[in-house]
Design an enzyme around this catalytic site. Structure first.
Site, PDB file in Angstrom:
ATOM      1  N   HIS A 112       0.849  -1.205   0.000  1.00  0.00           N
ATOM      2  CA  HIS A 112       0.000   0.000   0.000  1.00  0.00           C
ATOM      3  C   HIS A 112       0.875   1.243   0.000  1.00  0.00           C
ATOM      4  O   HIS A 112       1.943   1.276   0.620  1.00  0.00           O
ATOM      5  CB  HIS A 112      -0.973   0.002   1.183  1.00  0.00           C
ATOM      6  CG  HIS A 112      -0.345   0.038   2.541  1.00  0.00           C
ATOM      7  ND1 HIS A 112      -0.010   1.215   3.182  1.00  0.00           N
ATOM      8  CD2 HIS A 112       0.003  -0.954   3.397  1.00  0.00           C
ATOM      9  CE1 HIS A 112       0.506   0.946   4.371  1.00  0.00           C
ATOM     10  NE2 HIS A 112       0.536  -0.370   4.526  1.00  0.00           N
ATOM     11  N   ASP A 114      -0.409   4.457   0.764  1.00  0.00           N
ATOM     12  CA  ASP A 114      -0.804   5.459   1.752  1.00  0.00           C
ATOM     13  C   ASP A 114      -0.053   5.218   3.055  1.00  0.00           C
ATOM     14  O   ASP A 114       0.413   4.109   3.322  1.00  0.00           O
ATOM     15  CB  ASP A 114      -2.315   5.426   1.975  1.00  0.00           C
ATOM     16  CG  ASP A 114      -2.787   4.133   2.632  1.00  0.00           C
ATOM     17  OD1 ASP A 114      -2.466   3.061   2.076  1.00  0.00           O
ATOM     18  OD2 ASP A 114      -3.451   4.181   3.681  1.00  0.00           O
ATOM     19  N   ASP A 145       6.746   1.219   6.263  1.00  0.00           N
ATOM     20  CA  ASP A 145       5.329   0.836   6.165  1.00  0.00           C
ATOM     21  C   ASP A 145       4.569   1.834   5.303  1.00  0.00           C
ATOM     22  O   ASP A 145       4.105   2.851   5.784  1.00  0.00           O
ATOM     23  CB  ASP A 145       4.741   0.779   7.578  1.00  0.00           C
ATOM     24  CG  ASP A 145       3.286   0.356   7.604  1.00  0.00           C
ATOM     25  OD1 ASP A 145       2.814  -0.238   6.635  1.00  0.00           O
ATOM     26  OD2 ASP A 145       2.616   0.649   8.617  1.00  0.00           O
ATOM     27  N   GLU A 180      -5.052   1.656   2.981  1.00  0.00           N
ATOM     28  CA  GLU A 180      -4.888   0.621   4.008  1.00  0.00           C
ATOM     29  C   GLU A 180      -4.818   1.217   5.397  1.00  0.00           C
ATOM     30  O   GLU A 180      -5.418   0.691   6.343  1.00  0.00           O
ATOM     31  CB  GLU A 180      -3.622  -0.194   3.716  1.00  0.00           C
ATOM     32  CG  GLU A 180      -3.521  -1.491   4.510  1.00  0.00           C
ATOM     33  CD  GLU A 180      -2.889  -1.329   5.886  1.00  0.00           C
ATOM     34  OE1 GLU A 180      -3.031  -2.233   6.728  1.00  0.00           O
ATOM     35  OE2 GLU A 180      -2.245  -0.272   6.129  1.00  0.00           O
ATOM     36  N   GLU A 181      -4.099   2.328   5.544  1.00  0.00           N
ATOM     37  CA  GLU A 181      -3.954   2.920   6.876  1.00  0.00           C
ATOM     38  C   GLU A 181      -5.246   3.580   7.354  1.00  0.00           C
ATOM     39  O   GLU A 181      -5.362   3.946   8.524  1.00  0.00           O
ATOM     40  CB  GLU A 181      -2.807   3.946   6.876  1.00  0.00           C
ATOM     41  CG  GLU A 181      -1.440   3.366   6.548  1.00  0.00           C
ATOM     42  CD  GLU A 181      -0.892   2.432   7.624  1.00  0.00           C
ATOM     43  OE1 GLU A 181      -1.634   2.100   8.570  1.00  0.00           O
ATOM     44  OE2 GLU A 181       0.273   2.041   7.509  1.00  0.00           O
ATOM     45  N   HIS A 445       4.141   3.480  12.300  1.00  0.00           N
ATOM     46  CA  HIS A 445       3.071   4.279  12.916  1.00  0.00           C
ATOM     47  C   HIS A 445       3.591   5.234  13.987  1.00  0.00           C
ATOM     48  O   HIS A 445       2.817   6.072  14.459  1.00  0.00           O
ATOM     49  CB  HIS A 445       1.958   3.414  13.523  1.00  0.00           C
ATOM     50  CG  HIS A 445       1.207   2.589  12.531  1.00  0.00           C
ATOM     51  ND1 HIS A 445      -0.064   2.092  12.787  1.00  0.00           N
ATOM     52  CD2 HIS A 445       1.508   2.177  11.284  1.00  0.00           C
ATOM     53  CE1 HIS A 445      -0.494   1.406  11.741  1.00  0.00           C
ATOM     54  NE2 HIS A 445       0.453   1.433  10.819  1.00  0.00           N
TER      55      HIS A 445
END
Length: 480
Positions: A112, A114, A145, A180-181, A445
């Site tokens: 992903h 995003d 990520d 996705e996030e 994150h």
């Protein structure tokens, strides 16, 4: 030290000796500086799929990924989206295809583009969206990520095409999601609308982590996830704490007492109806876990059983947000309401619907002092487990061992990737491989997210070997 137990399952027979491993490694090495530069350019685009952020950046991110995939020689590259339930458009996904030669399988490469919001920039040691290399790691939001997952897909495909050319008959589909996030809100309808376009024999999800720097891992299980909002009410309106405090407890205190019922004395989740087991066999030493998680000295770890069973095979409940006044805005007032958002990770095998029902029942049954309690159900994602004896999994384990020079570890993952259940439901015959480029210090994150560049190179090499092994016939027994 953490003790990693390698896979004990024998590899399926496929012609590994004939694979051009040295040529693939050389191709990855020659282009690695270019790959890192491309990753740095992707990190510079703050594509966040949350409604509070500028959607133009997300569109730029999708366009940049599409341009990178076209640079590999693919012409069939599209940016696709489907509507949300509220009528708005879902995040832009990039889908590109190399059609399989007759009789050859197709591999779908998922990642992903995003990213998470940067959070408090004061916690970062460098600008979140200006990637910076320090001591062999690349720092920046999305560096690990999951823009590194995107580049692992692109770079490994580039290496295989450069090395094998027309002899590479495997079909390859890039599926780079753009929301996705934000919880993948249009993932299921996207799969339904584009099912034929996304169908494959093997799906590689590059959105997980390795065991540690220098030791690769194939993620074989993921915990499920449910969440919800707990709200308590004790009065019709706020009142002066001096005039009414004592007989009446304020809502934040009541909420704190309710939250305290979620765990027993040893810190295990104390909600009836949740599954748990002690099936994890990989050893994760407590001192290593403490170091990886940044646990303060003197803080006792919660739960029972091995560290890995607590991480992979048992539920975990966290309070991830609370609505109460800040200290700066506090006053001598008894607050009538307070609420918190609860995130509950589920053991493999747990049904998310039953877990949500159990969580709601616990909240309603344990409201302290007769307070009015409400539970608002949120997201629900299925757990995941894979069969490591399957040919694609065996090929992946072999490829990782070759690239890293040490046996790969079959690990569970404490985190959740709910959309994998959607993939499994849409493509039940596909073998799903969950791989990744992160490590315990990647801090996805969080502030100072980073990627180990040495492992990044090995991840690219490993995936190029996997594609070459599939091309050489490692899935033959599954093709009709």
């Amino acid at each position: 030290m953490t003790t990693a137990q390698p896979s004990a399952t024998p590899l399926n027979d496929f012609p590994t000796a004939s694979l051009p491993a040295a040529a693939l490694r050389e191709s990855v090495t020659v282009h690695f500086s270019e790959t890192v530069a491309e990753l740095i350019e992707l990190v510079a685009i703050p594509g966040i799929a949350w409604d509070a952020f500028d959607p133009a950046a997300l569109e730029r991110s999708a366009e940049a990924v599409a341009t990178l995939i076209r640079s590999t020689g693919l012409d069939d590259v599209q940016i696709l989206r489907v509507p949300k339930d509220d009528g708005g458009q879902g995040g832009p996904a990039v889908v590109a295809r190399k059609v399989a030669a007759p009789g050859m399988p197709t591999v779908v490469l998922y990642a992903h583009h995003d990213v998470q919001p940067p959070g408090d920039k004061a916690l970062w040691d460098s600008e979140p969206f200006i990637a910076q290399e320090r001591n062999g790691r690349l720092y920046g939001r999305g560096a690990a990520d999951d823009k590194a997952g995107i580049m692992a897909h692109i770079a490994s495909f580039r290496a295989v095409m450069e090395t094998l050319g027309n002899d590479f008959g495997v079909g390859v589909t890039f599926f780079i999601e753009g929301e996705e996030e934000a919880g993948s809100p249009t993932f299921a309808p996207f799969l339904k609308e584009h099912r034929e376009l996304l169908a494959g024999d093997v799906i590689v999800v590059a959105d997980s982590a390795n065991w540690k720097v220098g030791i690769p891992a194939l993620t074989t299980s993921l915990r499920g996830l449910v969440d919800g909002i707990v709200e308590v009410r004790v009065a019709h309106h706020a009142v002066h704490s001096g005039m009414f405090g004592g007989p009446l407890l304020d809502a934040p205190t009541i909420l704190a007492r309710l939250i305290a019922t979620f765990h027993d004395e040893d810190g295990s989740v104390a909600i009836n109806g949740l599954q748990a087991s002690d099936e994890a066999t990989v050893d994760y030493a407590e001192d290593a876990f403490r170091a990886d998680a940044g646990v303060l000295d003197g803080v006792r770890l919660a739960g029972t059983g091995s560290i890995t069973s607590r991480l992979w095979c048992k539920p975990a409940l966290s309070v991830i947000g609370m609505d109460v006044p800040t200290v700066e805005l506090s006053s001598n007032t008894l607050l009538p309401t307070a609420r918190a958002k609860i995130s509950l990770r589920l053991a493999p095998g747990q049904d998310p619907a039953s877990a949500l029902a159990a969580l709601e029942a616990h909240v309603l049954d344990n409201a302290p002092f007769g307070a009015e309690a409400t539970f608002i159900r949120g997201e629900a994602g299925q757990p995941f487990s894979t069969e490591t004896a399957a040919p694609a999994a065996q090929a992946a384990l072999w490829a990782m061992g070759q690239a890293w020079g040490v046996p790969a570890v079959e690990t569970g993952m404490g985190g959740s990737i709910p959309f994998i259940a959607e993939l499994k439901a849409s493509f039940p015959d596909a073998q799903i491989l969950v791989t990744g480029v992160e490590d315990p210090d990647s801090r996805a994150h969080s502030a100072n997210e980073s990627l180990d560049l040495g492992d990044f190179a090995k991840a690219i090499e490993s995936q190029s070997l996997l594609l070459a092994a599939i091309n050489a016939g490692s899935l033959k027994e599954q093709k009709v």
